[in-house]
Scaffold this active site. Structure first.
Site, PDB file in Angstrom:
ATOM      1  N   GLU A  39     121.501  64.691  39.233  1.00 48.85           N
ATOM      2  CA  GLU A  39     120.373  65.433  38.679  1.00 48.85           C
ATOM      3  C   GLU A  39     119.902  64.631  37.461  1.00 48.85           C
ATOM      4  OE1 GLU A  39     119.292  69.747  36.720  1.00 48.85           O
ATOM      5  OE2 GLU A  39     121.235  69.514  37.712  1.00 48.85           O
ATOM      6  N   ARG A  45     137.003  66.454  40.473  1.00 50.28           N
ATOM      7  CA  ARG A  45     136.269  65.747  39.420  1.00 50.28           C
ATOM      8  C   ARG A  45     137.232  64.866  38.645  1.00 50.28           C
ATOM      9  NH1 ARG A  45     131.589  68.647  38.379  1.00 50.28           N
ATOM     10  NH2 ARG A  45     131.047  67.523  36.501  1.00 50.28           N
ATOM     11  N   LYS A  55     127.447  66.552  31.112  1.00 53.33           N
ATOM     12  CA  LYS A  55     126.199  66.078  30.500  1.00 53.33           C
ATOM     13  C   LYS A  55     125.734  67.023  29.406  1.00 53.33           C
ATOM     14  CE  LYS A  55     124.475  65.422  34.603  1.00 53.33           C
ATOM     15  NZ  LYS A  55     123.585  65.199  35.746  1.00 53.33           N
TER      16      LYS A  55
HETATM   17  P1  ATP Z   1     127.836  67.294  34.688  1.00 56.84           P
HETATM   18  O1  ATP Z   1     128.673  68.505  34.804  1.00 56.84           O
HETATM   19  O2  ATP Z   1     128.464  66.207  33.913  1.00 56.84           O
HETATM   20  O3  ATP Z   1     126.459  67.574  34.250  1.00 56.84           O
HETATM   21  P2  ATP Z   1     126.956  67.268  37.336  1.00 56.84           P
HETATM   22  O4  ATP Z   1     127.884  67.477  38.464  1.00 56.84           O
HETATM   23  O5  ATP Z   1     126.071  68.384  36.973  1.00 56.84           O
HETATM   24  O6  ATP Z   1     127.785  66.715  36.141  1.00 56.84           O
HETATM   25  P3  ATP Z   1     125.171  65.656  38.792  1.00 56.84           P
HETATM   26  O7  ATP Z   1     124.092  64.787  38.294  1.00 56.84           O
HETATM   27  O8  ATP Z   1     124.798  66.890  39.511  1.00 56.84           O
HETATM   28  O9  ATP Z   1     126.074  66.008  37.561  1.00 56.84           O
HETATM   29  O10 ATP Z   1     126.223  64.813  39.625  1.00 56.84           O
HETATM   30  C1  ATP Z   1     125.924  63.820  40.553  1.00 56.84           C
HETATM   31  C2  ATP Z   1     127.139  63.588  41.393  1.00 56.84           C
HETATM   32  O11 ATP Z   1     128.218  63.143  40.589  1.00 56.84           O
HETATM   33  C3  ATP Z   1     127.588  64.871  42.063  1.00 56.84           C
HETATM   34  O12 ATP Z   1     127.927  64.579  43.394  1.00 56.84           O
HETATM   35  C4  ATP Z   1     128.784  65.286  41.257  1.00 56.84           C
HETATM   36  O13 ATP Z   1     129.666  66.030  42.039  1.00 56.84           O
HETATM   37  C5  ATP Z   1     129.357  63.947  40.814  1.00 56.84           C
HETATM   38  N1  ATP Z   1     130.111  64.098  39.580  1.00 56.84           N
HETATM   39  C6  ATP Z   1     129.694  64.621  38.411  1.00 56.84           C
HETATM   40  N2  ATP Z   1     130.674  64.655  37.498  1.00 56.84           N
HETATM   41  C7  ATP Z   1     131.770  64.133  38.109  1.00 56.84           C
HETATM   42  C8  ATP Z   1     133.122  63.887  37.699  1.00 56.84           C
HETATM   43  N3  ATP Z   1     133.545  64.198  36.475  1.00 56.84           N
HETATM   44  N4  ATP Z   1     133.955  63.331  38.590  1.00 56.84           N
HETATM   45  C9  ATP Z   1     133.542  63.009  39.819  1.00 56.84           C
HETATM   46  N5  ATP Z   1     132.289  63.204  40.271  1.00 56.84           N
HETATM   47  C10 ATP Z   1     131.407  63.760  39.433  1.00 56.84           C
HETATM   48 MG    MG Z   2     124.843  69.199  38.674  1.00 58.06          MG
END
Ligand code: ATP
Ligand code: MG
Length: 555
Positions: free
Chosen positions: A33, A257, A267
């Site tokens: 995102e 994760r 983020k």
């Molecule tokens: P955050 O919680 O940091 O905002 P998010 O999951 O909302 O992370 P996205 O941009 O939606 O961030 O994530 C893009 C991809 O990266 C998704 O497939 C998500 O599952 C993966 N991802 C995000 N954080 C992690 C993590 N800590 N470990 C492994 N994969 C991750």
């Molecule tokens: Mg997300």
């Protein structure tokens, strides 16, 4: 690390799918995102998705999950693309969930026509209240009884913009008594009169994550949609929508994760650190962002090796930051050119070396890569050495400078310390020594054995630089699990600036992204933001040894 490892559970699934002919070629995607910069957790997902594409001769898309108009910005899109490329991966297609808004809208109409979705005018509190609890079934309100025709008209009116934000939503007709709360008539569209970074003002209704994500996977023909464990409960809805819409059967798989010690990884939290001034920017070298790590001098290879080593787990755990540093050291030890830098300088005067005389002495660029050869160092009567390499009253185990001791100056001569001088307030200003002319490195016939070797720089040739040393960003291992605001666990001493260090003149050639080992001091890289041609700023990437592990043992 290239050593053989056993297949992870996702690789097992893929190999099985390929063997049984369920899929011909695999297509994965990385779906960020664009509401922030990527962090090391995302690197894990990138390495996994792109790595599978490469390993199994398939492909990987970069898809921006940009269905929330309010938080998304083009700046983030650009940084994400730069980070994925820097990590060393190429996407098959650059795609945006917002490109599918028309198709998603049509899918929604299809569900309405099939009697599987309805427009609800209830307030959000009411909807939440009617959902029930995990132990009590929810109930529907009268809106659920609307006919497909009425729903279609209302949904089209929602799209036309005549209703205010929050006044209506489109919901799936799921199962109000499902043990999975996400199946209790989930919302799939909401009204939001907001400008979108790509579609502008074309839309005032936006699909929710659950409606956009799986459908985008299907539209692209993603075979293995890999996400993190918090999406396990979403899988039922993911499969339900694919089945009811009768679209390409993408399949979702979940892994744990990545969480790492002494940092935070969401983020939202990282944005708080930036906005509230705890760090300077998203790419502050203390941040766990890919751009921060790059600026600090971590290499893409080290990050890829780290992600490979930690593997794909099904249970959440906390990975030691020291493990990532291990891979950084391992890579930099092989590639970084060795240079001398004195971070806390004190003068060494070699009293038996003629004033005004200099010689050029060869010193190897990198013993791990003999093909990089030598560079020449100026040697003369006045040198800079590290203050900590001299001790007025030394113990038997002290192998560096002290009155009467002998020490080798790296790539130069053995010197014998003859005295020192202090200023009025007792600070050491100068150390005096005599050199042994027959002890030149490479042709030493002095017969004297020096147990210690120290680094040095010819004082008249030294260049001034600023050096930034970093410590972990938080004082506790897992700030997110501590009581209260995670920001109250920030390490106040995570940045130490040395305003006047001395570096070899050869370092005038330094460029951001090119690592150096400052002998005995660690790995360093020129800072891409603060360095100018007249003011050199170096970041310490990592120390030579894991000093934290030592501290931890001390307790
Ligand atoms: P955050 O919680 O940091 O905002 P998010 O999951 O909302 O992370 P996205 O941009 O939606 O961030 O994530 C893009 C991809 O990266 C998704 O497939 C998500 O599952 C993966 N991802 C995000 N954080 C992690 C993590 N800590 N470990 C492994 N994969 C991750
Ligand atoms: Mg997300």
């Amino acid at each position: 690390m290239s050593e053989e490892r056993s297949l992870n559970f996702i690789e097992e699934i893929i190999e099985n799918d390929l063997k049984e002919g369920k899929v011909k070629t695999i297509l994965t995607r990385f779906p960020p995102e664009p509401n922030g910069y990527l962090h090391i957790g995302h690197a894990k997902s990138i390495c996994l998705n792109f790595g599978l594409g490469i390993k199994y001769g398939g492909k990987t898309n970069l898809r921006f999950d940009d269905t929330n108009p309010v938080t998304e910005e083009t700046e983030y899109v650009e940084s994400i693309k730069a980070d994925v490329k820097w990590l060393g991966f190429e996407w098959a297609s650059e795609l945006y969930a917002s490109d599918y808004f028309d198709q998603l809208y049509n899918f929604a109409e299809k569900l309405i026509q099939k009697g599987l979705a309805y427009v609800d005018d209830s307030a959000s509190e009411e909807i939440a209240e009617q959902k029930g609890t995990p132990t009590q079934p929810g109930r529907r309100n009268r809106c659920a009884d609307r006919s497909p025709e009425e729903n279609l008209q209302l949904f089209r009116e929602m799209r036309s913009g005549i209703y205010p934000d929050g006044s209506k939503v489109l919901r799936i007709k799921g199962d109000m008594s499902s043990p999975n709360m996400l199946m209790r008539d989930p919302i799939i569209y909401r009204i939001k009169h907001a400008h979108h970074h790509r579609t502008g003002d074309k839309w005032c209704i936006y699909p929710m994550y659950d409606f956009a994500h799986g459908q985008s996977d299907s539209i692209e023909g993603i075979t293995h949609s890999i996400c993190t464990l918090e999406f396990v409960p979403h899988r039922e809805l993911y499969d339900w929508l694919i089945e009811k819409l009768n679209i390409f059967p993408s399949r979702q798989y979940e892994f744990a994760r990545l969480n790492m010690t002494y940092t935070v990884m969401s983020k939202r939290k990282l944005l708080e650190l930036v906005n509230e001034g705890f760090v300077e920017s998203w790419d502050d070298p203390r941040m766990p962002t890919i751009s921060g790590m790059r600026r600090r001098g971590y290499t893409a290879k080290a990050i890829r090796d780290f992600c490979d080593r930690i593997g794909v787990a099904k249970r959440e755990n906390l990975i030691d930051l020291g493990l990532l540093e291990f891979f950084v050291r391992e890579d930099l030890n092989k590639t970084a050119l060795r240079r001398m830098a004195v971070l806390d300088p004190v003068k060494l005067v070699i009293t038996n070396y003629e004033e005004g005389r200099f010689e050029l002495l060869p010193s190897e660029n990198n013993p791990e890569m003999p093909e990089t050869g030598d560079r020449l160092l100026h040697f003369g009567r006045e040198l800079w050495i590290e203050r900590e390499d001299f001790m007025e009253e030394a113990s038997k185990k002290w192998f560096r400078l002290a009155p009467g001791s002998v020490v080798r100056l790296k790539s130069a001569y053995i010197v014998r310390c003859t005295g020192f001088e202090k200023d009025a307030s007792g600070n050491l200003t100068t150390v005096f020594a005599e050199y042994l002319p027959e002890s030149k490195s490479g042709s030493d016939t002095s017969g004297v054995h020096a147990k210690g070797t120290i680094h040095w720089i010819s004082a008249p040739h030294a260049v001034t630089a600023e050096v930034r040393l970093y410590d972990r960003l938080f004082k506790v291992e897992d700030p997110s699990s501590e009581e209260g605001d995670f920001k109250s666990y920030i390490n106040p001493d995570s940045l130490h600036i040395i305003h006047k260090a001395y570096i070899e003149p050869d370092l005038l050639k330094a460029q951001p992204g090119i690592a150096y080992q400052f002998l005995r001091k660690g790995y360093f890289v020129l800072d891409s933001v603060y360095s100018t041609p007249d003011h050199f700023v170096f970041n310490r990437t990592v120390t030579l040894k894991d000093t934290w592990a030592k501290e931890a043992k001390k307790g």
